[in-house]
Design an enzyme around this catalytic site. Structure first.
Site, PDB file in Angstrom:
ATOM      1  N   GLU A 101       0.909  -1.172   0.066  1.00 59.45           N
ATOM      2  CA  GLU A 101       0.045   0.165  -0.118  1.00 59.45           C
ATOM      3  C   GLU A 101       0.852   1.280  -0.060  1.00 59.45           C
ATOM      4  OE1 GLU A 101      -2.460   2.459  -0.292  1.00 59.45           O
ATOM      5  OE2 GLU A 101      -3.594   0.390  -0.142  1.00 59.45           O
ATOM      6  N   ASP A 150      -7.776   1.828  -7.835  1.00 59.95           N
ATOM      7  CA  ASP A 150      -8.287   3.258  -8.293  1.00 59.95           C
ATOM      8  C   ASP A 150      -8.921   3.221  -9.958  1.00 59.95           C
ATOM      9  OD1 ASP A 150      -8.781   6.071  -9.153  1.00 59.95           O
ATOM     10  OD2 ASP A 150      -7.042   6.681  -7.615  1.00 59.95           O
ATOM     11  N   ASP A 186     -15.910  -2.338  -8.996  1.00 62.89           N
ATOM     12  CA  ASP A 186     -17.299  -1.930  -9.010  1.00 62.89           C
ATOM     13  C   ASP A 186     -17.402  -0.812 -10.185  1.00 62.89           C
ATOM     14  OD1 ASP A 186     -16.145   0.147  -7.912  1.00 62.89           O
ATOM     15  OD2 ASP A 186     -17.639   0.301  -6.176  1.00 62.89           O
ATOM     16  N   ASN A 248     -16.494  -1.742   3.961  1.00 66.27           N
ATOM     17  CA  ASN A 248     -17.442  -0.514   3.821  1.00 66.27           C
ATOM     18  C   ASN A 248     -17.317   0.030   2.615  1.00 66.27           C
ATOM     19  OD1 ASN A 248     -18.409  -0.783   6.628  1.00 66.27           O
ATOM     20  ND2 ASN A 248     -16.533   0.398   7.267  1.00 66.27           N
ATOM     21  N   GLU A 250     -16.875  -1.277  -0.634  1.00 63.26           N
ATOM     22  CA  GLU A 250     -17.817  -2.144  -1.359  1.00 63.26           C
ATOM     23  C   GLU A 250     -19.306  -2.129  -1.015  1.00 63.26           C
ATOM     24  OE1 GLU A 250     -18.285  -6.991  -3.023  1.00 63.26           O
ATOM     25  OE2 GLU A 250     -16.666  -6.402  -1.532  1.00 63.26           O
TER      26      GLU A 250
END
Length: 270
Positions: A101, A150, A186, A248, A250
C-alpha cells in the site's frame, strides 16, 4: 530483505497513485509507533520514497527470513484499510500474507487490526507495488489480489490504471505455475479494461464461467451514462471470491447500485 546487485535494471514503475496528505490521527499514530517494527518491511528506501533500494533482491531466503517459515505467499496490491488481508490472515494462519500500500493511514489501520489479533503471518510494505515485484525472484507468489483499484475515471487517465500489460507480464513471472491473480472492481469500464489487458494474454487463462454483458467501447467521467446505449458483448467473469469480505467501500458501491465484477486469471502451468 537481502541486498544483491541485479544484472538487469528493474522495469519502470507504473505510477497509478497520487501522493496526498498522510497525517495520522492519534489512534493511528499510536498503532504505527507500536506495530511498525513488527509488521513493516524495511526495503532500503529513502525517507518518503516509495521506490525500493536499487540493490534489493526478494528471494526465497528473504521470505523464509521474514516470515520464519516456508508457506504459500499471498500478496495484496493496494490493501487499503487492510480489512481483507487481515481477515484472511486471521482465517488462514498457515499462509503468508504481504500487503502492499502507498498510503500510510491505511497501513497504520492494517497494523492496528493485525496487532489486536497478534498476527504473525502478515507483513506490510509502503511501496509502489510494481517496483517491488520487479525485484522478486520468479515463482515466489501463489496468489495476487487487486481489489477495487483506483478507477481513474477520466479517459485521459485510463493509462494510469494499475492493471496494465506490463504488470501482467511481471506477475506472470512472479507467480508460481498455476498461480492466481484475483481482481475485483465495481466500475464497469474498469472491468472492460481488465478484459482488454488480460483475456488476450497467452500467459494467463480466464477462469471465469459467468457470462457478463459489457459495453465494447470505453466511457469516462462525464460520459458514463452513455454506456447503456453502446454496443455490448459477453465476457466471462467469476462468481464472488469467497475469501473477500464485504468492506465498507464495497458496501457503499452496492448501495449505489454498482455491479461488482470478479475476475480470476491463472498463470499457465507450462
Amino acid at each position: 530483505m537481502s541486498a544483491e546487485r541485479q544484472s538487469k535494471a528493474p522495469m519502470r514503475s507504473i505510477v497509478s497513485y497520487v501522493r496526498r496528505s498522510e497525517k495520522l490521527n492519534d489512534r493511528l499514530a499510536r498503532a504505527w509507533a507500536r506495530y511498525s517494527s513488527k509488521y513493516l518491511l524495511d526495503l532500503g528506501q529513502a525517507k518518503g520514497s516509495l521506490t525500493v533500494a536499487e540493490n534489493l533482491r526478494c528471494d526465497a531466503a528473504m521470505i523464509r527470513s521474514v516470515w520464519g517459515r516456508d508457506a504459500p505467499l499471498i500478496v495484496e496490491i493496494g490493501s487499503g484499510q487492510g480489512e481483507n488481508v487481515v481477515a484472511s490472515a486471521r482465517e488462514h494462519p498457515d499462509l503468508n500474507y504481504l500487503a502492499l500500500e502507498v498510503y500510510q493511514p491505511g497501513l497504520a489501520h492494517t497494523m492496528l487490526m493485525a496487532g489486536k489479533s497478534d498476527l504473525d503471518n502478515l507483513r506490510l510494505a509502503q511501496v509502489n507495488a510494481p517496483d517491488l515485484l520487479a525485484r522478486m525472484d520468479p515463482g515466489l507468489i501463489n496468489e495476487v489480489w487487486t481489489f477495487f483499484p483506483d478507477p481513474w475515471p477520466k479517459m485521459k487517465h485510463h493509462k494510469r490504471r494499475l492493471v496494465q500489460p506490463a504488470l501482467a507480464e511481471e506477475l506472470a513471472k512472479r507467480l508460481v505455475p498455476g498461480g492466481i491473480w484475483r481482481i475485483a472492481t465495481d466500475i464497469e469500464d474498469y472491468a472492460l479494461h481488465v478484459h482488454e489487458v488480460m483475456d488476450g494474454n497467452p500467459k494467463f487463462r480466464n477462469l471465469g464461467d459467468l457470462p457478463v454483458s459489457l459495453p465494447t467501447q470505453h466511457v469516462g467521467k462525464g460520459t458514463a451514462d452513455q454506456a447503456k446505449s453502446l454496443p455490448h458483448a459477453m465476457f466471462m467473469e467469476s462468481e464472488r471470491f469467497g475469501g473477500r469480505i464485504v468492506t465498507n467501500f464495497e458496501r457503499k458501491g452496492i448501495q449505489a447500485g454498482r455491479v461488482i465484477h470478479d475476475l480470476t486469471y491463472q498463470v499457465s502451468a507450462d
